[in-house]
Motif scaffolding. Structure first.
Motif, PDB file in Angstrom:
ATOM      1  N   ASN A 104       0.653  -1.485   0.239  1.00 34.69           N
ATOM      2  CA  ASN A 104      -0.148  -0.374  -0.281  1.00 34.69           C
ATOM      3  C   ASN A 104       0.815   1.426   0.633  1.00 34.69           C
ATOM      4  N   SER A 120      -9.860   9.925   0.212  1.00 36.14           N
ATOM      5  CA  SER A 120     -10.248   8.056   0.397  1.00 36.14           C
ATOM      6  C   SER A 120     -10.493   8.112   1.670  1.00 36.14           C
ATOM      7  N   SER A 127      -1.639   1.934   6.084  1.00 36.39           N
ATOM      8  CA  SER A 127      -0.924   2.021   5.767  1.00 36.39           C
ATOM      9  C   SER A 127      -1.302   2.540   4.128  1.00 36.39           C
ATOM     10  N   LEU A 128      -2.224   2.279   3.829  1.00 35.56           N
ATOM     11  CA  LEU A 128      -2.928   3.756   2.760  1.00 35.56           C
ATOM     12  C   LEU A 128      -2.755   4.782   2.988  1.00 35.56           C
ATOM     13  N   VAL A 164      -9.194   5.346  -3.145  1.00 32.28           N
ATOM     14  CA  VAL A 164      -8.848   5.092  -2.306  1.00 32.28           C
ATOM     15  C   VAL A 164      -9.535   4.591  -1.320  1.00 32.28           C
ATOM     16  N   GLU A 166     -11.162   0.193   1.341  1.00 28.04           N
ATOM     17  CA  GLU A 166     -11.630  -1.122   1.105  1.00 28.04           C
ATOM     18  C   GLU A 166     -12.378  -2.015   0.736  1.00 28.04           C
ATOM     19  N   ASP A 195      -8.644  -2.302  -1.881  1.00 31.26           N
ATOM     20  CA  ASP A 195      -7.836  -2.913  -0.814  1.00 31.26           C
ATOM     21  C   ASP A 195      -9.065  -3.733  -0.525  1.00 31.26           C
ATOM     22  N   ILE A 224      -5.218  -4.645  -3.798  1.00 29.38           N
ATOM     23  CA  ILE A 224      -4.125  -4.982  -3.280  1.00 29.38           C
ATOM     24  C   ILE A 224      -4.653  -5.763  -2.689  1.00 29.38           C
ATOM     25  N   VAL A 238       0.153  -6.848  -5.797  1.00 29.20           N
ATOM     26  CA  VAL A 238      -0.895  -5.839  -6.433  1.00 29.20           C
ATOM     27  C   VAL A 238      -1.134  -6.319  -7.638  1.00 29.20           C
TER      28      VAL A 238
END
Ligand SMILES: Cc1ncc(COP(=O)(O)O)c(C=O)c1O
Length: 378
Positions: A104, A120, A127-128, A164, A166, A195, A224, A238
């Motif tokens: 990330n 995001s 981590s992002l 971004v 998840e 992610d 990811i 990735v």
């Protein structure tokens, strides 16, 4: 006292006063509702023997990789494994990183340039966030899963835009509004980065994740997928276009300036994927999730509500209360950990419960009885 020592002691004292001092622990509790080993792969004898078998057949086996992938650390076995994983996920290509954190940070920090925009979800993993912090791009967050808020940011975004998210949120266990977010990204020509750390193995056909489940594998810019959760191993990949892979090899500093994972790790990852390919674990883990949901649903107590996957939460809204509840469960041999602020926002402290294939129905019943009783006596 030296000024730096004074600084760190004050910071630690401050944490202790807030009840949020982090400590390593060697305590072991017999019933695991804490680890991310959702499918039990980390303890699987089948995986262990598959890895041992695979290692016998790898030419030029070395204990360590001996360097960065760009120097002496590359191996045909690693490149083949990347191709196998990309194929499993219907991606054009993939590049393995040493951890999800590295993937990330490397991906986001290398992509977004000055004048670009990163938008995001407010709940994305550290981590992002850290990857974004390393850039000179404009950075905004939008309210969790809130399409109107995302659209408001997209309207004013400049340069190359990266959204971004998840697919399964690591602390809340809920799912992204993937299709709707992808539609917005298409409308505003933004690049969607997803992610899938907590989706692998749990959601989609053979656990291939929610992006594929939604048929978006050719639409998202990058995915990811991490191997330290349901796969029970270590590392991450990735997934994206061949050019993205080449770009990361050239510009992702966490990839370039780090010793590659040893072949043993890569063999474990490949064998674990083989297990995912051979068996669809979803109906099996689905039974555990359904049992937990049924038992919790009947309770109708505030702060406990069933989530769609293996990550379940019980809200306590204070570090002290969450720690007290975790300790009460641990005293019964149940391993559940409190997630404290600042890991989650103040007022959102909770127990994070992970369900596993190896948890027996009796264990799940014992857990839910305890959770309900603790909440009832709060
Ligand atoms: C959503 C998400 N992304 C990335 C990571 C980092 O992955 P790793 O543990 O492999 O560094 C985690 C793990 O905590 C995570 O939950």
């Amino acid at each position: 006292m030296n000024k730096a020592e004074q600084f760190i002691n004050e910071k630690l004292l401050n944490r202790a006063e807030k009840g949020s001092l982090r400590k390593l622990s060697l305590k072991v509790f017999p019933i695991d509702f804490c680890s991310n080993d959702y499918l039990g792969f980390s303890r699987s004898p089948q995986l262990k023997s598959a890895v041992n078998e695979a290692l016998l057949n790898i030419p030029q086996y070395r204990n360590g990789s001996s360097g960065s992938r760009l120097l002496s650390g590359n191996h045909a076995f690693t490149e083949e494994t990347e191709a196998i994983i990309a194929d499993f996920h219907h991606a054009k290509s993939g590049l393995i990183f040493n951890s999800g954190y590295d993937a990330n940070v490397g991906l986001i920090s290398s992509l977004a340039q000055r004048g670009d925009t990163i938008i995001s979800d407010e709940l994305i993993h550290a981590s992002l966030i850290d990857g974004a912090r390393l850039t000179h791009a404009n950075r905004y967050s939008f309210k969790h899963n809130n399409l109107d808020d995302l659209e408001a940011r997209l309207k004013v975004a400049k340069g190359n835009i990266y959204v971004v998210i998840e697919s399964v949120y690591s602390m809340d266990g809920d799912l992204a509004a993937l299709i709707e977010i992808n539609n917005l990204c298409e409308r505003y020509e933004a690049n969607l980065i997803v992610d899938e750390a907590h989706a692998l193995g749990i959601f989609g056909n053979h656990g291939h994740g929610l992006v594929q489940d939604a048929g978006l594998e050719n639409k998202v810019f990058a995915r990811i997928v991490t191997f330290g959760k349901a796969l029970g191993c270590h590392g991450a990949i990735v997934l994206g276009s061949a050019s993205l892979r080449n770009y990361l090899i050239n510009f992702a500093r966490t990839f370039i300036y780090s010793t590659a994972a040893p072949i043993h790790t890569i063999a474990t990852i490949r064998s674990a994927y083989q297990m995912l390919t051979e068996t669809d674990y979803r109906p099996l883990i689905g039974e555990k999730i359904a049992l937990y949901s049924k038992l919790i649903d009947n309770s109708d107590i505030q702060g406990i509500f069933p989530g769609p996957g293996t990550i379940q939460t019980v809200m306590y809204n204070s570090n002290q209360k969450a720690k007290f509840a975790a300790e009460a469960l641990q005293s019964k041999g149940i391993d559940v950990r409190a997630i404290l602020s600042p890991t989650v926002a103040e007022g959102k402290e909770r127990l994070r419960i992970c369900l596993h294939l190896f948890n027996t129905d009796d264990e799940i019943k014992m857990l839910t009885d305890q959770l309900i009783s603790l909440k009832a006596h709060e």
